[in-house]
Write an enzyme that holds these catalytic residues in place. Structure first.
Site, short mmCIF file in Angstrom:
data_model
loop_
_atom_site.label_atom_id
_atom_site.label_comp_id
_atom_site.label_asym_id
_atom_site.label_seq_id
_atom_site.Cartn_x
_atom_site.Cartn_y
_atom_site.Cartn_z
N PHE A 11 0.82 -1.22 0.00
CA PHE A 11 0.00 0.00 0.00
C PHE A 11 0.85 1.27 0.00
O PHE A 11 0.75 2.12 -0.90
CB PHE A 11 -0.93 -0.09 1.23
CG PHE A 11 -1.64 1.17 1.60
CD1 PHE A 11 -2.29 1.94 0.64
CD2 PHE A 11 -1.69 1.56 2.94
CE1 PHE A 11 -2.97 3.10 1.00
CE2 PHE A 11 -2.37 2.71 3.31
CZ PHE A 11 -2.99 3.49 2.34
N ASN A 32 8.58 -9.27 -2.18
CA ASN A 32 8.50 -10.73 -2.36
C ASN A 32 7.06 -11.17 -2.63
O ASN A 32 6.79 -12.36 -2.76
CB ASN A 32 9.08 -11.47 -1.15
CG ASN A 32 8.25 -11.25 0.10
OD1 ASN A 32 7.33 -10.43 0.12
ND2 ASN A 32 8.59 -11.94 1.17
N LEU A 64 22.61 -7.19 -5.47
CA LEU A 64 21.52 -6.98 -6.42
C LEU A 64 21.70 -5.75 -7.31
O LEU A 64 21.14 -5.68 -8.40
CB LEU A 64 20.19 -6.79 -5.67
CG LEU A 64 19.51 -7.99 -5.04
CD1 LEU A 64 18.19 -7.56 -4.43
CD2 LEU A 64 19.27 -9.08 -6.08
N ASN A 101 19.51 -6.37 6.73
CA ASN A 101 20.00 -6.39 5.35
C ASN A 101 19.84 -5.03 4.68
O ASN A 101 20.71 -4.58 3.94
CB ASN A 101 19.26 -7.46 4.53
CG ASN A 101 19.71 -8.86 4.89
OD1 ASN A 101 20.86 -9.06 5.29
ND2 ASN A 101 18.82 -9.83 4.77
N TYR A 147 4.73 -8.43 15.60
CA TYR A 147 4.83 -7.16 14.86
C TYR A 147 5.29 -6.03 15.79
O TYR A 147 6.24 -5.32 15.48
CB TYR A 147 3.46 -6.85 14.26
CG TYR A 147 3.40 -5.62 13.39
CD1 TYR A 147 4.06 -5.58 12.16
CD2 TYR A 147 2.65 -4.50 13.76
CE1 TYR A 147 3.99 -4.45 11.34
CE2 TYR A 147 2.57 -3.38 12.95
CZ TYR A 147 3.24 -3.36 11.74
OH TYR A 147 3.17 -2.24 10.93
#
Ligand code: UDP
Length: 315
Positions: A11, A32, A64, A101, A147
């Site tokens: 979103f 993902n 990447l 990461n 969370y």
């Protein structure tokens, strides 16, 4: 400017991509697709300034990209209670190893990195409205902990990367937000009730409906985030971004009923465990630092959101 957005098909990621592309920036999105939609990022693929890479931030990002980014927005994490509770270990892993990461990449590239933290770090708050200095009331054994605690330790990671490695971090705490590109099926109150209203089904109020939330329209949030990113490196947050106008869930259900104009009726369901009783941001810091406050009233924002969901239904 070269920008990386993780959670780019979600979103907030979608709305941020739209805004940055409109401003002429070059945007790379990763996602993902755990709980976000292909439809969201595919709309941008024709734009030569947009690149999408399917990637899970729990895996290293370091090999990447060939060129460095100026800014990185980390929006990658399930955020609705049903989605983040579906696989609590996945949520924790994304909030911790995933974030590390992202921080490693930002440190290496000397990019500014903005972490999407949340009002959930205040738990079921005992202080009202919630200021950034409030330390919260989170049940560490509860269903929301994966969370809440994940995002809390996420902030700790950010502040310590800044202290130990000079990483250029910004931490924002996002309060309930709604608008176009929300997933109609993610189980949050706005998408649930609007979809129920549009389909003429029962509108589900959990518990007695006296719990409160403060709803912010997405364009206000995006403007706030852009302003946070533009601050000097010595401003690292945390900073609340939310709309302080507070409604009970019952009032909210009645408004949706009126605005969707169907034959729906309000029905009661059990209150989920550890559901916060009230939530409202104190935004004095955002007013002072960013000269920012939300401009879009609930009714206007809801009109645009209902329109978005109605078009989605007609696809
Ligand atoms: N809620 C509701 N009906 C629904 C979905 C949610 O009454 O169909 C309530 C929920 O119990 C909570 C509030 O609405 O009190 C906001 O829920 P949401 O899942 O959107 O996010 P939260 O703010 O709890 O993370």
């Amino acid at each position: 400017m070269r920008v990386l957005i993780t959670g780019a098909a979600g979103f907030i990621g979608t709305n941020m991509t739209k805004r940055l592309l409109e401003e002429g920036h070059s945007v790379t999105g990763t996602d993902n697709l755990y709980c976000s939609s292909e439809r969201n990022y595919k709309q941008f693929l024709p734009n030569p300034n947009y690149t999408f890479i399917k990637h899970d931030i729990r895996d290293s990002l370091e090999d990447l990209f060939r060129e460095p980014f100026d800014q990185i927005f980390n929006f990658a994490c399930p955020a609705s209670p049903p989605n983040y509770q579906r696989d609590p270990l996945y949520t924790l892993d994304t909030c911790t190893n995933g974030l590390v990461n992202v921080l490693e990449l930002a440190t290496k590239m000397h990019a500014k990195v903005l972490q999407a933290s949340t009002s959930e770090i205040y738990g079921d708050p005992l202080e009202h409205p919630q200021k950034e200095s409030y330390r919260g009331n989170v049940n560490i054994f509860g269903v929301r902990a994966c969370y809440d605690e994940g995002k809390r330790v996420g902030e700790t990671f950010c502040f310590n990367y800044n202290k130990s490695k000079n990483t250029r971090i910004k931490v924002i705490r996002i309060f309930n937000t709604y608008g176009p590109f929300m997933d109609p099926g993610d189980g949050r109150v706005i998408s649930n009730m609007v979809m129920q209203g549009l389909r003429g089904g029962d509108i589900t109020v959990f518990g007695d409906g006296n719990q409160t939330r403060s709803f912010q329209y997405i364009d206000d949030l995006i403007e706030g985030i852009i302003r946070v990113m533009a601050t000097e490196d010595d401003f690292i947050g945390p900073i609340n971004l939310g709309n302080p106008s507070e409604f009970t869930i019952k009032e909210f259900a009645e408004l949706i009923l009126e605005m969707t104009g169907n034959k729906s009726k309000i029905v009661r369901k059990d209150l989920p465990l550890d559901d916060p009783k009230k939530r409202k941001p104190d935004i004095s810091l955002a007013k002072e630092k960013l000269d920012w406050e939300p401009k879009i009233e609930l009714k206007n924002g809801l009109e645009k959101t209902i329109e978005y969901f109605r078009n989605l239904e007609n696809l």
